[in-house]
Scaffold this motif. Structure first.
Motif, PDB file in Angstrom:
ATOM      1  N   LEU A 139       0.837  -1.191   0.000  1.00 13.17           N
ATOM      2  CA  LEU A 139       0.000   0.000   0.000  1.00 13.17           C
ATOM      3  C   LEU A 139       0.880   1.252   0.000  1.00 13.17           C
ATOM      4  CD1 LEU A 139      -2.873   1.281   0.443  1.00 13.17           C
ATOM      5  CD2 LEU A 139      -2.374   1.129   2.885  1.00 13.17           C
ATOM      6  N   VAL A 140       0.550   2.197  -0.876  1.00 11.98           N
ATOM      7  CA  VAL A 140       1.222   3.494  -0.908  1.00 11.98           C
ATOM      8  C   VAL A 140       0.147   4.573  -0.881  1.00 11.98           C
ATOM      9  CG1 VAL A 140       2.693   5.058  -2.230  1.00 11.98           C
ATOM     10  CG2 VAL A 140       3.179   2.598  -2.233  1.00 11.98           C
ATOM     11  N   LEU A 141       0.249   5.462   0.082  1.00 11.43           N
ATOM     12  CA  LEU A 141      -0.647   6.609   0.159  1.00 11.43           C
ATOM     13  C   LEU A 141       0.150   7.849  -0.203  1.00 11.43           C
ATOM     14  CD1 LEU A 141      -2.400   5.766   3.535  1.00 11.43           C
ATOM     15  CD2 LEU A 141      -3.258   5.339   1.229  1.00 11.43           C
ATOM     16  N   TYR A 142      -0.493   8.787  -0.833  1.00  8.33           N
ATOM     17  CA  TYR A 142       0.160   9.993  -1.331  1.00  8.33           C
ATOM     18  C   TYR A 142      -0.594  11.200  -0.785  1.00  8.33           C
ATOM     19  CZ  TYR A 142       1.774  13.354  -4.862  1.00  8.33           C
ATOM     20  OH  TYR A 142       2.304  14.439  -5.502  1.00  8.33           O
ATOM     21  N   PHE A 143       0.107  12.072  -0.087  1.00  8.26           N
ATOM     22  CA  PHE A 143      -0.515  13.259   0.487  1.00  8.26           C
ATOM     23  C   PHE A 143       0.113  14.505  -0.122  1.00  8.26           C
ATOM     24  CE2 PHE A 143      -0.998   9.928   3.620  1.00  8.26           C
ATOM     25  CZ  PHE A 143      -2.341  10.028   3.944  1.00  8.26           C
ATOM     26  N   ASP A 144      -0.730  15.341  -0.670  1.00 13.76           N
ATOM     27  CA  ASP A 144      -0.285  16.575  -1.309  1.00 13.76           C
ATOM     28  C   ASP A 144      -1.116  17.717  -0.741  1.00 13.76           C
ATOM     29  OD1 ASP A 144       0.272  18.727  -2.938  1.00 13.76           O
ATOM     30  OD2 ASP A 144       0.140  17.599  -4.795  1.00 13.76           O
ATOM     31  N   PRO A 145      -0.503  18.606   0.053  1.00 13.98           N
ATOM     32  CA  PRO A 145      -1.284  19.683   0.657  1.00 13.98           C
ATOM     33  C   PRO A 145      -1.885  20.647  -0.362  1.00 13.98           C
ATOM     34  CG  PRO A 145       1.057  19.988   1.087  1.00 13.98           C
ATOM     35  CD  PRO A 145       0.897  18.659   0.426  1.00 13.98           C
ATOM     36  N   LEU A 146      -1.336  20.676  -1.587  1.00 14.60           N
ATOM     37  CA  LEU A 146      -1.905  21.550  -2.617  1.00 14.60           C
ATOM     38  C   LEU A 146      -2.956  20.840  -3.455  1.00 14.60           C
ATOM     39  CD1 LEU A 146       1.253  23.467  -3.865  1.00 14.60           C
ATOM     40  CD2 LEU A 146      -0.413  24.145  -2.141  1.00 14.60           C
ATOM     41  N   ARG A 147      -3.131  19.550  -3.218  1.00 12.69           N
ATOM     42  CA  ARG A 147      -4.150  18.738  -3.899  1.00 12.69           C
ATOM     43  C   ARG A 147      -4.027  18.789  -5.419  1.00 12.69           C
ATOM     44  NH1 ARG A 147      -9.292  20.290  -0.125  1.00 12.69           N
ATOM     45  NH2 ARG A 147      -8.388  19.479   1.767  1.00 12.69           N
ATOM     46  N   GLU A 148      -2.798  18.777  -5.895  1.00 10.86           N
ATOM     47  CA  GLU A 148      -2.599  18.751  -7.337  1.00 10.86           C
ATOM     48  C   GLU A 148      -2.986  17.376  -7.869  1.00 10.86           C
ATOM     49  OE1 GLU A 148       1.389  19.922  -8.153  1.00 10.86           O
ATOM     50  OE2 GLU A 148       1.059  21.970  -7.488  1.00 10.86           O
ATOM     51  N   LYS A 149      -3.590  17.356  -9.023  1.00  8.24           N
ATOM     52  CA  LYS A 149      -4.056  16.098  -9.594  1.00  8.24           C
ATOM     53  C   LYS A 149      -2.902  15.219 -10.066  1.00  8.24           C
ATOM     54  CE  LYS A 149      -8.592  17.734 -10.810  1.00  8.24           C
ATOM     55  NZ  LYS A 149      -9.326  17.250  -9.693  1.00  8.24           N
ATOM     56  N   LYS A 150      -1.864  15.830 -10.599  1.00  5.88           N
ATOM     57  CA  LYS A 150      -0.720  15.061 -11.066  1.00  5.88           C
ATOM     58  C   LYS A 150       0.147  14.670  -9.884  1.00  5.88           C
ATOM     59  CE  LYS A 150       0.071  16.365 -15.781  1.00  5.88           C
ATOM     60  NZ  LYS A 150       1.035  16.868 -16.726  1.00  5.88           N
ATOM     61  N   ARG A 151       0.608  13.442  -9.902  1.00 12.19           N
ATOM     62  CA  ARG A 151       1.459  12.967  -8.822  1.00 12.19           C
ATOM     63  C   ARG A 151       2.910  12.869  -9.271  1.00 12.19           C
ATOM     64  NH1 ARG A 151      -2.812   9.034  -5.893  1.00 12.19           N
ATOM     65  NH2 ARG A 151      -4.076  10.769  -5.245  1.00 12.19           N
ATOM     66  N   TYR A 152       3.187  13.353 -10.447  1.00  7.66           N
ATOM     67  CA  TYR A 152       4.530  13.469 -10.990  1.00  7.66           C
ATOM     68  C   TYR A 152       5.346  12.212 -10.752  1.00  7.66           C
ATOM     69  CZ  TYR A 152       3.093  18.238 -11.672  1.00  7.66           C
ATOM     70  OH  TYR A 152       2.416  19.339 -12.074  1.00  7.66           O
ATOM     71  N   ASP A 153       6.605  12.407 -10.400  1.00  8.75           N
ATOM     72  CA  ASP A 153       7.498  11.261 -10.379  1.00  8.75           C
ATOM     73  C   ASP A 153       7.378  10.406  -9.135  1.00  8.75           C
ATOM     74  OD1 ASP A 153      10.673  12.795  -9.449  1.00  8.75           O
ATOM     75  OD2 ASP A 153       8.664  13.085  -8.689  1.00  8.75           O
ATOM     76  N   PHE A 154       6.683  10.841  -8.098  1.00 11.95           N
ATOM     77  CA  PHE A 154       6.537   9.994  -6.907  1.00 11.95           C
ATOM     78  C   PHE A 154       5.759   8.735  -7.249  1.00 11.95           C
ATOM     79  CE2 PHE A 154       4.981   8.510  -2.856  1.00 11.95           C
ATOM     80  CZ  PHE A 154       6.117   8.610  -2.063  1.00 11.95           C
ATOM     81  N   THR A 155       4.683   8.894  -8.003  1.00 12.85           N
ATOM     82  CA  THR A 155       3.889   7.736  -8.406  1.00 12.85           C
ATOM     83  C   THR A 155       4.710   6.822  -9.314  1.00 12.85           C
ATOM     84  OG1 THR A 155       1.892   9.069  -8.237  1.00 12.85           O
ATOM     85  CG2 THR A 155       1.727   7.024  -9.477  1.00 12.85           C
ATOM     86  N   GLU A 156       5.446   7.415 -10.231  1.00 10.47           N
ATOM     87  CA  GLU A 156       6.306   6.603 -11.107  1.00 10.47           C
ATOM     88  C   GLU A 156       7.343   5.850 -10.306  1.00 10.47           C
ATOM     89  OE1 GLU A 156       8.025   8.966 -14.231  1.00 10.47           O
ATOM     90  OE2 GLU A 156       6.144  10.033 -14.544  1.00 10.47           O
ATOM     91  N   LEU A 157       7.907   6.501  -9.305  1.00  4.35           N
ATOM     92  CA  LEU A 157       8.915   5.883  -8.461  1.00  4.35           C
ATOM     93  C   LEU A 157       8.344   4.673  -7.734  1.00  4.35           C
ATOM     94  CD1 LEU A 157      11.828   6.267  -7.339  1.00  4.35           C
ATOM     95  CD2 LEU A 157      10.770   7.581  -5.500  1.00  4.35           C
TER      96      LEU A 157
END
Length: 160
Positions: A139-157
């Motif tokens: 499981l990987v959770l991703y938290f972005d305080p700016l709530r940008e839709k793109k998760r850029y390279d973190f998701t790719e990583l």
């Protein structure tokens, strides 16, 4: 400025003008080794004014969170991962850099104790995000305080 920040702002303005720095020891429990981190006047000024903050500020905040976890008896639930572990590296190609960062993280997680969550701060240029990884539940959770839709390279990583 937030009222809670006023004492820090006063200290920074009165004591740190001549290039002084605050030394904070990042303990073994966070980095895997003891490491001193130095905060400059600029680091504190940027933090107080909600501007882009440095990796050193993130490390000091991680130390604070780890201490809170220890005080509250939750230190065994979390592992704090240094942002340098998955920081962009210079390589011949962008894909090679992503692969190296993914390999670094995989090596770190390979011997992961069960029932711990791994907190991975990541800087996407001028913006910090947080990944929370549970390797045993895949499981990987991703938290972005700016709530940008793109998760850029973190998701790719995470998918490499």
């Amino acid at each position: 400025m937030n009222r809670a920040m006023k004492p820090l702002a006063y200290y920074a303005h009165s004591s740190m003008r001549q290039g002084n720095q605050i030394e904070v020891l990042i303990p073994y429990t966070i980095m895997g080794f003891d490491m001193p981190v130095f905060l400059s006047f600029e680091d504190i000024y940027e933090f107080i004014n909600l501007q882009e903050i440095s990796a050193n500020c993130i490390l000091v905040y991680m130390r604070y969170l780890e201490e809170l976890c220890r005080i509250n008896g939750q230190a065994e639930k979390f592992v704090f991962v240094s942002p340098s572990l998955i920081s962009p590296v210079r390589t011949d190609t962008e894909d090679a850099g992503k692969r190296e960062r993914a390999d670094n993280l995989l090596s770190f997680l390979r011997d992961a104790p069960k029932e711990r969550l791994y907190l991975v701060p990541h800087n996407r240029g001028r913006h910090w995000v947080l990944g929370v990884i549970d390797p045993w539940e895949d499981l990987v959770l991703y938290f972005d305080p700016l709530r940008e839709k793109k998760r850029y390279d973190f998701t790719e990583l995470m998918t490499m």
